[in-house]
Design a protein around this motif. Structure first.
Motif, short mmCIF file in Angstrom:
data_model
loop_
_atom_site.label_atom_id
_atom_site.label_comp_id
_atom_site.label_asym_id
_atom_site.label_seq_id
_atom_site.Cartn_x
_atom_site.Cartn_y
_atom_site.Cartn_z
N TYR A 126 -17.23 6.23 6.05
CA TYR A 126 -15.93 5.61 5.74
C TYR A 126 -16.17 4.12 5.95
O TYR A 126 -16.23 3.67 7.10
CB TYR A 126 -14.85 6.10 6.69
CG TYR A 126 -14.47 7.56 6.52
CD1 TYR A 126 -13.80 7.99 5.38
CD2 TYR A 126 -14.76 8.51 7.50
CE1 TYR A 126 -13.43 9.33 5.22
CE2 TYR A 126 -14.40 9.84 7.35
CZ TYR A 126 -13.73 10.23 6.21
OH TYR A 126 -13.36 11.56 6.05
N PHE A 157 -18.48 2.95 8.82
CA PHE A 157 -18.53 3.99 9.85
C PHE A 157 -19.14 5.28 9.30
O PHE A 157 -18.72 5.78 8.26
CB PHE A 157 -17.11 4.23 10.36
CG PHE A 157 -17.01 5.33 11.37
CD1 PHE A 157 -17.59 5.20 12.62
CD2 PHE A 157 -16.36 6.53 11.06
CE1 PHE A 157 -17.51 6.23 13.55
CE2 PHE A 157 -16.27 7.55 11.99
CZ PHE A 157 -16.85 7.40 13.24
N ALA A 178 -19.23 8.91 9.65
CA ALA A 178 -18.47 10.00 10.30
C ALA A 178 -19.30 11.28 10.35
O ALA A 178 -19.19 12.06 11.29
CB ALA A 178 -17.16 10.23 9.56
N PRO A 231 -15.11 18.15 19.44
CA PRO A 231 -14.00 17.31 19.89
C PRO A 231 -13.29 16.64 18.71
O PRO A 231 -13.86 16.56 17.61
CB PRO A 231 -14.67 16.26 20.77
CG PRO A 231 -16.10 16.61 20.88
CD PRO A 231 -16.42 17.69 19.91
N ASN A 232 -12.09 16.16 18.94
CA ASN A 232 -11.38 15.41 17.89
C ASN A 232 -12.26 14.26 17.42
O ASN A 232 -12.91 13.60 18.22
CB ASN A 232 -10.07 14.84 18.43
CG ASN A 232 -9.04 15.92 18.67
OD1 ASN A 232 -9.00 16.92 17.95
ND2 ASN A 232 -8.22 15.76 19.69
N GLY A 233 -12.29 14.06 16.11
CA GLY A 233 -13.05 12.93 15.57
C GLY A 233 -14.51 13.25 15.34
O GLY A 233 -15.29 12.40 14.91
N ALA A 234 -14.92 14.50 15.59
CA ALA A 234 -16.34 14.87 15.47
C ALA A 234 -16.82 14.91 14.01
O ALA A 234 -18.00 14.76 13.74
CB ALA A 234 -16.58 16.23 16.12
N GLY A 235 -15.88 15.11 13.09
CA GLY A 235 -16.26 15.18 11.68
C GLY A 235 -16.02 16.55 11.05
O GLY A 235 -16.48 16.81 9.94
N LYS A 236 -15.27 17.41 11.73
CA LYS A 236 -15.04 18.77 11.22
C LYS A 236 -14.22 18.76 9.93
O LYS A 236 -14.61 19.35 8.94
CB LYS A 236 -14.31 19.63 12.28
CG LYS A 236 -15.03 19.73 13.60
CD LYS A 236 -14.26 20.57 14.61
CE LYS A 236 -12.89 20.01 14.98
NZ LYS A 236 -12.93 18.73 15.71
N SER A 237 -13.06 18.08 9.98
CA SER A 237 -12.19 18.09 8.79
C SER A 237 -12.88 17.42 7.62
O SER A 237 -12.78 17.89 6.48
CB SER A 237 -10.88 17.35 9.07
OG SER A 237 -10.25 17.91 10.16
N THR A 238 -13.58 16.32 7.90
CA THR A 238 -14.30 15.63 6.83
C THR A 238 -15.28 16.60 6.17
O THR A 238 -15.32 16.72 4.94
CB THR A 238 -15.06 14.42 7.41
OG1 THR A 238 -14.10 13.52 7.99
CG2 THR A 238 -15.86 13.70 6.35
N ARG A 279 -12.71 15.89 -0.95
CA ARG A 279 -13.14 14.58 -0.48
C ARG A 279 -14.57 14.31 -0.98
O ARG A 279 -15.37 15.25 -1.05
CB ARG A 279 -13.14 14.61 1.06
CG ARG A 279 -13.05 13.28 1.72
CD ARG A 279 -12.96 13.49 3.23
NE ARG A 279 -11.60 13.66 3.70
CZ ARG A 279 -10.77 12.66 3.95
NH1 ARG A 279 -11.16 11.42 3.76
NH2 ARG A 279 -9.56 12.88 4.39
#
Ligand code: ADP
Length: 253
Positions: A15, A18, A20, A39-46, A55
């Motif tokens: 991104y 960054f 991700a 953890p949150n922000g780890a890149g799972k949803s991406t 995406r």
């Protein structure tokens, strides 16, 4: 040996400056429940959204049931089930009408009542989405992933915020869907859930996969290092107390 249904090779996502997702690789086998933890922000949803064709990726190769993500995204869309954004649940329509609407978008005919029955919502067929309890909303959301009779479904934190009975009810539903031959990819922050549901899990941290195996093997590996829980484990936990006192039955009306 099961067949590989999703293959992710060296997936990278930037991104801006960054990074991700930092070159991850994993396979999902046909018919398994595969957990993506981290953890949150780890890149799972991406990662999930890239596989779901929602995406763009920066680099890497992905195939879904033999289809190349770069060349055949529309073919991939036809064989996967994705939870629809609740913003698409038009407030004026009831559950049957919503399913018919989505089926139309997928160019499919679906027996809406049968589908609602499969997620135990036949009594709510004429209700609006906003009239459902948290667990019912999640079950409806899962039903929407099944409209196009997909080979693979993606579930993003399907049990977050639910009471213990509703969570267990959803586990049964997910296991049932898998039993029908559908491959399930799930993200969750509940480790007990991952342990019960997932055949294999990948743990992602800061855009990298730091472990990938069956829950059993991951636990055994940790124990083999000499790890011990600091406290003696009791034969029951607080959730057992809660379920024992309030029963397994769903409480939603
Ligand atoms: P997870 O699902 O594991 O919580 P995400 O895939 O949502 O992680 O996010 C991974 C990282 O990428 C986070 O640091 C997040 O802030 C960042 N990120 C996610 N989406 C965007 C975006 N659209 N633009 C910029 N950064 C993003």
């Amino acid at each position: 040996m099961s067949k590989v249904i999703i293959s992710v090779n060296n997936l990278v996502k930037h991104y801006g400056q960054f990074e991700a997702v930092k070159g991850i690789s994993f396979d999902v086998l046909e018919g398994e429940i595969f957990g993506l933890l981290g953890p949150n922000g780890a890149g799972k949803s991406t990662t999930l959204e890239i596989i779901e064709t929602l995406r763009d990726k920066t680099a890497g190769q992905i195939t879904v049931d033999g289809l190349d993500l770069d060349r055949q995204p529309n073919e991939i869309k036809k064989i996967i089930g994705v939870q629809l954004q609740t913003s698409g649940f038009y407030p004026g329509l009831n559950l049957m009408e919503l399913i018919d609407l989505f089926a139309g978008l997928y160019n499919r005919t679906v027996d809406a009542r049968e589908l609602l029955k499969s997620v135990n919502l036949e009594d709510k067929a004429k209700n609006k989405y906003k009239e459902l309890s948290g667990g019912q909303k999640q079950r409806f959301s899962i039903a929407t992933t099944l409209i196009n009779q997909p080979r693979i479904i993606f579930l993003d934190e399907p049990t977050t915020g639910l009471d213990p009975q509703a969570r267990r009810n959803l586990w049964d539903l997910i296991l049932h869907i898998r039993q029908q031959g559908t491959t399930v990819i799930i993200t969750t922050h509940y480790m007990d859930e991952a342990e019960i549901l997932c055949d294999r899990i990948a743990i992602i941290d800061s855009g990298k996969i730091i472990a990938l195996d069956t829950p059993d093997k991951l636990i055994d590996d940790l124990v083999a290092t000499g790890f011990e829980r600091p406290k003696e484990v009791k034969k029951a936990n607080l959730e057992d107390v809660f379920i024992n006192l309030t029963g397994h039955k769903l409480r939603e009306g």
